[in-house]
Design a protein around this motif. Structure first.
Motif, mmCIF file in Angstrom:
data_model
loop_
_atom_site.group_PDB
_atom_site.id
_atom_site.type_symbol
_atom_site.label_atom_id
_atom_site.label_comp_id
_atom_site.label_asym_id
_atom_site.label_seq_id
_atom_site.Cartn_x
_atom_site.Cartn_y
_atom_site.Cartn_z
ATOM 1 N N MET A 1 0.832 -1.200 0.000
ATOM 2 C CA MET A 1 0.000 0.000 0.000
ATOM 3 C C MET A 1 0.872 1.257 0.000
ATOM 4 N N ASP A 2 1.970 1.223 0.754
ATOM 5 C CA ASP A 2 2.861 2.381 0.807
ATOM 6 C C ASP A 2 3.418 2.713 -0.579
ATOM 7 N N GLU A 3 3.801 1.673 -1.322
ATOM 8 C CA GLU A 3 4.343 1.898 -2.663
ATOM 9 C C GLU A 3 3.257 2.407 -3.610
ATOM 10 N N GLY A 4 2.043 1.884 -3.463
ATOM 11 C CA GLY A 4 0.932 2.359 -4.289
ATOM 12 C C GLY A 4 0.659 3.826 -4.050
ATOM 13 N N TYR A 5 0.690 4.221 -2.784
ATOM 14 C CA TYR A 5 0.469 5.618 -2.408
ATOM 15 C C TYR A 5 1.560 6.504 -3.010
ATOM 16 N N ARG A 6 2.813 6.039 -2.913
ATOM 17 C CA ARG A 6 3.939 6.824 -3.427
ATOM 18 C C ARG A 6 3.874 6.963 -4.949
ATOM 19 N N LEU A 7 3.584 5.862 -5.640
ATOM 20 C CA LEU A 7 3.533 5.886 -7.103
ATOM 21 C C LEU A 7 2.391 6.759 -7.618
ATOM 22 N N ALA A 8 1.269 6.773 -6.885
ATOM 23 C CA ALA A 8 0.127 7.607 -7.292
ATOM 24 C C ALA A 8 0.522 9.075 -7.340
ATOM 25 N N GLY A 9 1.446 9.455 -6.460
ATOM 26 C CA GLY A 9 1.900 10.832 -6.433
ATOM 27 C C GLY A 9 2.737 11.210 -7.646
ATOM 28 N N ASP A 10 3.210 10.202 -8.382
ATOM 29 C CA ASP A 10 4.016 10.457 -9.583
ATOM 30 C C ASP A 10 3.169 10.623 -10.844
ATOM 31 N N ASP B 1 -3.541 -5.854 -5.753
ATOM 32 C CA ASP B 1 -4.552 -5.264 -4.882
ATOM 33 C C ASP B 1 -3.955 -4.375 -3.796
ATOM 34 N N GLN B 2 -2.749 -4.706 -3.312
ATOM 35 C CA GLN B 2 -2.117 -3.866 -2.304
ATOM 36 C C GLN B 2 -1.721 -2.506 -2.893
ATOM 37 N N LEU B 3 -1.172 -2.517 -4.098
ATOM 38 C CA LEU B 3 -0.854 -1.262 -4.786
ATOM 39 C C LEU B 3 -2.123 -0.445 -5.005
ATOM 40 N N LEU B 4 -3.198 -1.134 -5.401
ATOM 41 C CA LEU B 4 -4.480 -0.470 -5.643
ATOM 42 C C LEU B 4 -4.956 0.287 -4.410
ATOM 43 N N MET B 5 -4.909 -0.365 -3.259
ATOM 44 C CA MET B 5 -5.405 0.279 -2.041
ATOM 45 C C MET B 5 -4.602 1.535 -1.701
ATOM 46 N N GLY B 6 -3.282 1.483 -1.940
ATOM 47 C CA GLY B 6 -2.453 2.665 -1.696
ATOM 48 C C GLY B 6 -2.767 3.790 -2.667
ATOM 49 N N VAL B 7 -2.988 3.433 -3.936
ATOM 50 C CA VAL B 7 -3.344 4.428 -4.957
ATOM 51 C C VAL B 7 -4.663 5.109 -4.593
ATOM 52 N N LEU B 8 -5.641 4.315 -4.191
ATOM 53 C CA LEU B 8 -6.950 4.879 -3.845
ATOM 54 C C LEU B 8 -6.866 5.796 -2.623
#
Length: 320
Positions: A223-232, A247-254
């Motif tokens: 989730m942390d990586e998803g959150y970080r990548l969404a910022g890019d 799904d873990q990346l997805l939750m961070g992005v959302l």
């Protein structure tokens, strides 16, 4: 009193060795005799003595499963929960116990694999990931020890493996957006085969359909990586189409999008998961059948243990 093989043999009118072979599904025993013996065993509620069987057959009745560092977030990952259910269910159906070992690093995975083999505790090993220059995989090949990999390995010689057809699935997803001019792919660790295959499918389709595809890869699936990548992601007023590999990346992005009030997106993500009501009409998740991956892996491993290898791999297609 606990029923024994001798009890079954007396009722069936056969020898104890015939009962043992029938219960082990030995091809030398006729179907009729097997069915008769299995029926009696069920009526007597017969439970095999795993330790005694192991002394005779030199089998331990235990399979080792090496869990990668990604599973440290196991209880938030539907994928790993379901894959372990598939592994456990199929092993139990074949009278095997499972010994899990959770690892925190690639090196720890190798040491765990090595200890499993050298301890003599298990009949075979299931690896839950495949990567570049995989020490565990090479060690198991060198020792000629039965193993299976969940994840398509780069080097397939003398390797049993099961995986989704990740390249084809990602290609087909992009094909659905072939009229789009821009598309974003968010993935995890670039050294894992699953990431390589999905990126290759994404690139292939973008090239074929003349789509300007942007690829963002993280260090891991979290989730942390998803959150970080969404910022890019460089958002504009136009609706953004995004494919997410996990799904873990997805939750961070959302989480990032919600926090920054970004809702002009349309997302497709591999792996089923529950999303907030807020995202229900903007997010589509794809079932990659993790339970089936787990059960098919155990099927292949048992073939390997019994030196009855009819196929070297099992590719499971992803249906949309």
């Amino acid at each position: 009193m606990r029923a024994t093989i001798k009890d079954i043999a007396n009722l069936a009118g056969v020898s104890g060795s015939t009962v043992s072979r029938a219960l082990s599904d030995d091809s030398r025993i006729s179907k009729k005799t097997k069915e008769k013996i299995q029926k009696i065993a069920k009526e007597l509620n017969y439970k095999p003595n795993i330790m005694a069987r192991g002394l005779v057959s030199k089998r331990k009745g235990i399979l080792g499963v090496v869990l990668p560092k990604a599973t440290m977030e196991l209880f938030t990952s539907q994928f790993f929960i379901e894959i372990m259910q598939g592994i456990s269910k199929r092993a139990k159906e074949n009278n095997y116990y499972i010994m899990f070992d959770f690892c925190k690093s690639d090196r720890e995975e190798f040491m765990s694999t090595k200890k499993f083999v050298e301890s003599g505790l298990v009949d075979g090993i299931c690896l839950l990931s495949s990567r570049d220059k995989d020490e565990s995989l090479e060690f198991l090949k060198d020792k000629n020890f039965p193993f299976v990999v969940i994840g398509e390995p780069l080097e397939k010689t003398n390797t049993l493996w099961v995986d989704n057809n990740n390249l084809e699935a990602t290609y087909n997803l992009v094909k659905e957006y072939k009229k789009e001019k821009n598309l974003i792919f968010i993935g995890g660790n670039k050294h894992l085969t699953v990431t390589k295959n999905r990126v290759d499918g994404f690139k292939k389709a973008c090239l074929e359909f003349e789509i300007d595809g942007k690829i963002l890869l993280g260090r891991k699936f979290s989730m942390d990586e998803g959150y970080r990548l969404a910022g890019d992601i460089e958002m504009n007023e136009k609706l953004e189409k995004i494919i997410i590999s996990d799904d873990q990346l997805l939750m961070g992005v959302l989480d990032y999008f919600e926090e920054n009030k970004i809702f002009n997106v349309e997302i497709v993500s591999f792996n089923r998961c529950n999303v907030k009501e807020l995202w229900k009409n903007k997010v589509r998740t794809i079932d990659i059948q993790p339970s089936k991956l787990g059960s098919e892996a155990i099927n292949l491993l048992l073939y390997g243990i019994n030196n009855n290898i009819n196929e070297k791999n099992k590719m499971i297609n992803i249906e949309f």
